[in-house]
Motif scaffolding. Structure first.
Motif, PDB file in Angstrom:
ATOM      1  N   THR A 254      24.994  35.139  -5.036  1.00  0.00           N
ATOM      2  CA  THR A 254      25.809  34.705  -3.910  1.00  0.00           C
ATOM      3  C   THR A 254      27.243  35.187  -4.066  1.00  0.00           C
ATOM      4  O   THR A 254      27.717  35.435  -5.180  1.00  0.00           O
ATOM      5  CB  THR A 254      25.839  33.164  -3.795  1.00  0.00           C
ATOM      6  OG1 THR A 254      26.498  32.619  -4.943  1.00  0.00           O
ATOM      7  CG2 THR A 254      24.443  32.590  -3.683  1.00  0.00           C
ATOM      8  N   THR A 265      27.523  34.470   1.276  1.00  0.00           N
ATOM      9  CA  THR A 265      26.517  35.486   1.562  1.00  0.00           C
ATOM     10  C   THR A 265      25.518  35.466   0.409  1.00  0.00           C
ATOM     11  O   THR A 265      25.906  35.507  -0.759  1.00  0.00           O
ATOM     12  CB  THR A 265      27.143  36.878   1.684  1.00  0.00           C
ATOM     13  OG1 THR A 265      28.099  36.876   2.741  1.00  0.00           O
ATOM     14  CG2 THR A 265      26.076  37.932   1.970  1.00  0.00           C
ATOM     15  N   TYR A 267      22.409  37.267  -1.526  1.00  0.00           N
ATOM     16  CA  TYR A 267      21.819  38.593  -1.738  1.00  0.00           C
ATOM     17  C   TYR A 267      20.585  38.497  -2.628  1.00  0.00           C
ATOM     18  O   TYR A 267      20.470  37.597  -3.471  1.00  0.00           O
ATOM     19  CB  TYR A 267      22.799  39.528  -2.457  1.00  0.00           C
ATOM     20  CG  TYR A 267      24.113  39.772  -1.772  1.00  0.00           C
ATOM     21  CD1 TYR A 267      24.264  40.840  -0.891  1.00  0.00           C
ATOM     22  CD2 TYR A 267      25.218  38.964  -2.034  1.00  0.00           C
ATOM     23  CE1 TYR A 267      25.493  41.085  -0.284  1.00  0.00           C
ATOM     24  CE2 TYR A 267      26.441  39.201  -1.431  1.00  0.00           C
ATOM     25  CZ  TYR A 267      26.566  40.262  -0.557  1.00  0.00           C
ATOM     26  OH  TYR A 267      27.777  40.502   0.046  1.00  0.00           O
ATOM     27  N   TYR A 268      19.683  39.463  -2.440  1.00  0.00           N
ATOM     28  CA  TYR A 268      18.724  39.781  -3.482  1.00  0.00           C
ATOM     29  C   TYR A 268      19.229  41.070  -4.112  1.00  0.00           C
ATOM     30  O   TYR A 268      19.267  42.125  -3.458  1.00  0.00           O
ATOM     31  CB  TYR A 268      17.306  39.972  -2.939  1.00  0.00           C
ATOM     32  CG  TYR A 268      16.336  40.387  -4.040  1.00  0.00           C
ATOM     33  CD1 TYR A 268      15.981  39.493  -5.041  1.00  0.00           C
ATOM     34  CD2 TYR A 268      15.821  41.684  -4.093  1.00  0.00           C
ATOM     35  CE1 TYR A 268      15.122  39.867  -6.061  1.00  0.00           C
ATOM     36  CE2 TYR A 268      14.960  42.061  -5.114  1.00  0.00           C
ATOM     37  CZ  TYR A 268      14.617  41.150  -6.096  1.00  0.00           C
ATOM     38  OH  TYR A 268      13.776  41.518  -7.118  1.00  0.00           O
ATOM     39  N   THR A 269      19.667  40.984  -5.355  1.00  0.00           N
ATOM     40  CA  THR A 269      20.246  42.118  -6.073  1.00  0.00           C
ATOM     41  C   THR A 269      19.216  42.639  -7.060  1.00  0.00           C
ATOM     42  O   THR A 269      18.695  41.865  -7.878  1.00  0.00           O
ATOM     43  CB  THR A 269      21.524  41.679  -6.802  1.00  0.00           C
ATOM     44  OG1 THR A 269      22.516  41.304  -5.840  1.00  0.00           O
ATOM     45  CG2 THR A 269      22.072  42.792  -7.674  1.00  0.00           C
ATOM     46  N   ASP A 280      21.830  45.882  -3.213  1.00  0.00           N
ATOM     47  CA  ASP A 280      21.965  44.536  -2.651  1.00  0.00           C
ATOM     48  C   ASP A 280      21.290  44.462  -1.292  1.00  0.00           C
ATOM     49  O   ASP A 280      21.560  45.286  -0.421  1.00  0.00           O
ATOM     50  CB  ASP A 280      23.440  44.167  -2.485  1.00  0.00           C
ATOM     51  CG  ASP A 280      24.151  43.984  -3.815  1.00  0.00           C
ATOM     52  OD1 ASP A 280      25.269  44.515  -3.963  1.00  0.00           O
ATOM     53  OD2 ASP A 280      23.592  43.326  -4.697  1.00  0.00           O
ATOM     54  N   VAL A 281      20.429  43.490  -1.120  1.00  0.00           N
ATOM     55  CA  VAL A 281      19.820  43.199   0.177  1.00  0.00           C
ATOM     56  C   VAL A 281      20.381  41.866   0.651  1.00  0.00           C
ATOM     57  O   VAL A 281      20.250  40.853  -0.045  1.00  0.00           O
ATOM     58  CB  VAL A 281      18.293  43.119   0.082  1.00  0.00           C
ATOM     59  CG1 VAL A 281      17.701  42.839   1.460  1.00  0.00           C
ATOM     60  CG2 VAL A 281      17.707  44.412  -0.487  1.00  0.00           C
ATOM     61  N   ILE A 282      21.023  41.859   1.816  1.00  0.00           N
ATOM     62  CA  ILE A 282      21.580  40.617   2.345  1.00  0.00           C
ATOM     63  C   ILE A 282      20.457  39.764   2.926  1.00  0.00           C
ATOM     64  O   ILE A 282      19.722  40.203   3.813  1.00  0.00           O
ATOM     65  CB  ILE A 282      22.639  40.897   3.425  1.00  0.00           C
ATOM     66  CG1 ILE A 282      23.834  41.625   2.810  1.00  0.00           C
ATOM     67  CG2 ILE A 282      23.100  39.599   4.076  1.00  0.00           C
ATOM     68  CD1 ILE A 282      24.906  42.005   3.823  1.00  0.00           C
ATOM     69  N   LYS A 285      24.042  35.832   5.717  1.00  0.00           N
ATOM     70  CA  LYS A 285      25.480  36.139   5.661  1.00  0.00           C
ATOM     71  C   LYS A 285      26.355  34.900   5.559  1.00  0.00           C
ATOM     72  O   LYS A 285      27.374  34.915   4.878  1.00  0.00           O
ATOM     73  CB  LYS A 285      25.886  36.957   6.892  1.00  0.00           C
ATOM     74  CG  LYS A 285      25.400  38.388   6.850  1.00  0.00           C
ATOM     75  CD  LYS A 285      25.961  39.177   8.025  1.00  0.00           C
ATOM     76  CE  LYS A 285      25.537  40.638   7.947  1.00  0.00           C
ATOM     77  NZ  LYS A 285      26.088  41.433   9.083  1.00  0.00           N
TER      78      LYS A 285
END
Length: 450
Positions: A254, A265, A267-269, A280-282, A285
């Motif tokens: 986050t 926001t 994320y999947y990092t 990074d995939v949001i 948001k």
């Protein structure tokens, strides 16, 4: 004339006496300074010799003054040595020991236990890099600040009070740790050389894929992995918030949406090249502070994420995502509507069948919801509970398949005291989780998280 001669004599005597006094002062000062210098040189030489002796003999006597180090619970004989050693290392990472020996973290690369003797090979990361003192206690400090390939022989014995404890630490021989007896050796389906390490003081997260021969420092602040409502310590990542396998490395992370925003926001990092690059995939948001987070993967790139957050008292909201390409892209799926109790566990068995378990502060019965169409519709599962177990098994965990049978464990919640509070009920379903019947009781695995 006579008076003049007397004056001259007096002046000469005064000058002579002054010179004598000056000479004595100079001699005293030089002698004292030289004595101090020689003394310092002697002390310095002695300290150097002691340090060199310490290095040569790998002195571990310092650690014995903290022993015996007793465990808080009974260990299985095959693992008691390693577990007691882990406790000892955690002790040296605490504020209870001197700064010049304290460590930030450690990593065990090999351990063999036999007849009360644990031989362990490990690496430590000192909290402060005082090389002279660190070498004396731990060993040679590497360029990255670690002390590698330390080998100890740890004696495990029973104290006069009947407690299992470490009773001595001495220099060990790493050659006794073989492939056959190494307690750290993993089977072919797992890779114990993959690991992570948090460095709270440096706000860093590190990974290794080769048992710390090499390491990767993630390009994100450590605090990003503990965002939202989390308030625990940061020595370990939040359970279920990451995956770390030979095939998959990813984290739920986050960051605040803006400098002045209370929203985050999410994320999947992940990395698909063992940390050489990160993506990074949001997921969301503007998320309220997240509380529950879980990411998991199955076969053929399938995976899921569940989030909950924005808690007010015992109510909160939920989010769910599915991936079919190993985490590169995620699709939001519908969640249970019309309810807002706290999410206790969740999962998807495949793209279609998923579960969400809800509960409050004092649950009285399991509240499990199931979808069989990928989240479009959710139904509340029903449980056929034996009369004597009503209000005993009250919180459902994530269902799972075992030998072709769909099962779920129902625990007693935080207030349970039935048979010590650790026993769980095992229920089975033959209709994809819509109805469940009691099968048997099972003692909780003590290695389970939380």
């Amino acid at each position: 004339m006579k008076e003049r001669k007397t004056v001259i004599i007096r002046i000469a005597l005064a000058i002579g006496l002054t010179l004598v006094v000056i000479g004595l002062v100079v001699w005293f000062v030089l002698g004292f300074s030289l004595g101090r210098f020689m003394g310092d040189q002697t002390q310095s030489t002695a300290a150097t010799q002691t340090s060199q002796t310490t290095i040569k003999e790998q002195n571990v006597g310092y650690f014995n003054q903290f022993l015996p180090f007793e465990g808080d619970y009974t260990y299985d004989p095959s693992t008691e040595g390693a577990n007691l050693f882990y406790d000892l290392m955690r002790y040296f990472a605490s504020e209870k020991v001197a700064d010049d020996v304290r460590i930030e973290s450690y990593s065990v690369s090999g351990a063999a236990y036999e007849d009360g003797i644990l031989t362990v090979k490990f690496t430590v990361w000192p909290e402060t890099i005082n090389r002279d003192q660190m070498v004396a206690y731990w060993g040679k400090v590497a360029d990255d600040g670690s002390v590698r390939d330390i080998c100890w022989q740890v004696t495990i014995d029973t104290t006069s009070q009947g407690d299992t404890a470490i009773t001595n630490v001495a220099t060990g021989d790493a050659s006794v740790i073989t492939e056959d007896n190494n307690q750290m050796t993993s089977d072919s389906n797992s890779n114990q050389t993959i690991a992570y390490k948090t460095e709270v003081g440096k706000d860093q997260l590190k990974l290794t894929y080769d048992g710390w021969k090499n390491q990767v420092i993630l390009p994100y602040a450590l605090s990003d992995f503990f965002g939202g409502e989390y308030s625990g310590d940061k020595q370990s990542l939040i359970d279920q918030s990451y995956v770390l396998t030979p095939d998959q490395t990813g984290f739920i992370r986050t960051a605040y949406a803006s400098d002045n925003s209370a929203k985050e926001t999410v994320y999947y990092t992940y990395t698909d090249d063992q940390g050489s690059s990160w993506k990074d995939v949001i997921l969301e948001k503007d998320a309220a502070a997240i509380r529950y987070r879980k990411v998991a993967f199955g076969e053929d790139g399938f995976g899921y994420i569940f989030l909950s957050g924005g808690r007010v008292m015992s109510q909160e909201g939920y989010l769910s995502y599915i991936t079919t390409d190993g985490g590169k892209t995620w699709t939001e799926h519908q969640v249970v509507k019309g309810v807002s109790s706290l999410l206790t566990d969740a999962c998807y068995l495949n793209e279609h069948v998923g579960f969400m378990s809800l509960g409050g502060v004092t649950p009285s019965a399991p509240s499990l919801y199931v979808t069989t169409d990928g989240g479009n519709t959710w139904l509340q599962s029903s449980f056929e509970m034996p009369d004597d177990l009503e209000k005993v098994f009250v919180v459902a965990e994530a269902p799972y398949e075992e030998d072709g049978v769909l099962k779920v464990k129902i625990n007693q919640g935080s207030m349970g005291d039935y048979k010590g509070g650790s026993v769980k009920g095992i229920f089975i379903s033959k209709d994809q989780g819509v109805t469940w019947t009691f099968d048997h009781e099972e003692a909780a695995d003590t290695t389970e998280a939380g």
